[in-house]
Design an enzyme around this catalytic site. Structure first.
Site, short mmCIF file in Angstrom:
data_model
loop_
_atom_site.label_atom_id
_atom_site.label_comp_id
_atom_site.label_asym_id
_atom_site.label_seq_id
_atom_site.Cartn_x
_atom_site.Cartn_y
_atom_site.Cartn_z
N TYR A 31 13.96 -3.06 -6.18
CA TYR A 31 12.84 -3.65 -7.18
C TYR A 31 13.36 -4.24 -8.46
O TYR A 31 14.41 -3.66 -8.93
CB TYR A 31 11.50 -2.82 -7.26
CG TYR A 31 10.72 -2.23 -6.14
CD1 TYR A 31 9.71 -3.03 -5.66
CD2 TYR A 31 11.50 -1.45 -5.34
CE1 TYR A 31 9.03 -2.85 -4.66
CE2 TYR A 31 10.79 -0.98 -4.14
CZ TYR A 31 9.46 -1.77 -3.79
OH TYR A 31 8.72 -1.45 -2.65
N ASP A 73 4.41 5.00 2.48
CA ASP A 73 4.61 5.93 1.31
C ASP A 73 3.82 5.41 0.22
O ASP A 73 3.95 6.24 -0.85
CB ASP A 73 6.05 5.66 0.85
CG ASP A 73 6.50 4.16 0.42
OD1 ASP A 73 6.18 3.19 1.33
OD2 ASP A 73 6.89 3.84 -0.57
N LYS A 120 16.34 -2.81 1.43
CA LYS A 120 15.05 -3.67 1.39
C LYS A 120 14.86 -4.41 0.14
O LYS A 120 15.12 -3.96 -0.93
CB LYS A 120 13.92 -2.59 1.51
CG LYS A 120 12.67 -3.22 1.89
CD LYS A 120 11.31 -2.24 1.46
CE LYS A 120 11.01 -2.39 -0.11
NZ LYS A 120 9.93 -1.61 -0.19
#
Ligand SMILES: O=C(CO)COP(=O)(O)O
Length: 250
Positions: free
Chosen positions: A146, A25, A174
């Site tokens: 993140y 991506d 993730k």
């Protein structure tokens, strides 16, 4: 009865409960980053190397993702470009229904936490709403987490953001590698499978594979690797080697 989510999760995870995802991506953010000028070739290499799934944006999925039995399609719904500052804050760039129409086996979204209360609240609201949609559609949701933090030790923030994603309905989380001493805690405190990002393509390939092997041993469910795969001299071989690490082959 098998739910839609369960059925689709079995296309992503092998019998051993592990998965190797290849993420491509990056060129939405960065343009045709090194190794990504020919996305079709990279996706073909992921398939040839035995990845369990490929994560990509809708246009790339439609144009370049092979319809290959055994390689799941995960459509990434979040994006922003590095043409302006703040590219780590993403917006929704694809509707879940459009992704399903492309044949998506799972959907993926990005959250960045720690950039300020207003940004965090927006990210949480967006994630809550998307998770509800994924429940309604019976499609698994991968959440890429993140953090922005000034702390020298980012491990605790990585663990917290991963836990947030699971709290709000992620089926797979993730996270960046949080540091060796936090990996087991990450896997143990996030109640859904955790996959680790590959990160910057730096250091030796052998060291990366050793670290990934140790993380698998500490309980993570797999890897979601981008730059180290498509930046490798031989992406098919890199994928096959990562497959061996994830599935304990060889
Ligand atoms: O999932 C990923 C990007 O969306 C992982 O990418 P990297 O392996 O390049 O960190």
């Amino acid at each position: 009865m098998v739910t839609g989510k369960e059925r689709r999760l079995r296309r992503l995870f092998e019998e051993d409960g592990k998965t190797l995802l290849i993420a491509v991506d990056h060129s939405l953010t960065l343009g045709a980053a090194s190794g990504l000028s020919d996305l079709g070739a990279v996706m073909g290499a992921a398939v040839a190397g035995g990845a369990d799934g490929v994560v990509t944006h809708r246009g790339s999925a439609a144009r370049s993702m092979p319809a290959q039995r055994g390689t799941a399609l995960v459509v990434h719904l979040s994006g922003n470009t590095a043409l302006s500052p703040g590219s780590e804050l993403k917006t929704r760039v694809c509707d879940p229904e459009a992704a399903l129409a492309l044949g998506a086996d799972a959907l993926s979204a990005h959250i960045t936490l720690g950039g300020g209360s207003a940004e965090d609240r927006q990210a949480l609201a967006d994630l809550g709403s998307l998770a509800a949609t994924c429940d309604r559609l019976g499609v698994p949701l991968l959440v890429m987490t993140y953090v922005r933090t000034d702390a020298r030790d980012t491990g605790p923030a990585v663990l917290h953001a991963a836990r947030v994603a699971a709290e709000l309905g992620a089926d797979i989380v993730k996270a960046a590698h949080p540091g060796d001493r936090y990996v087991a805690e990450l896997a143990a405190t996030v109640p859904v499978p955790v996959v680790l990002a590959g990160g910057q393509n730096e250091g030796t390939w052998e060291a990366f594979c050793e670290s990934a092997k140790a993380a698998m041993g500490a309980g993570v469910a797999g890897l979601c690797v981008g730059r180290r795969m498509f930046g490798a001299p031989d992406p098919v071989r890199a994928t096959a080697e990562l497959r061996a690490v994830v599935h304990g082959e060889g």
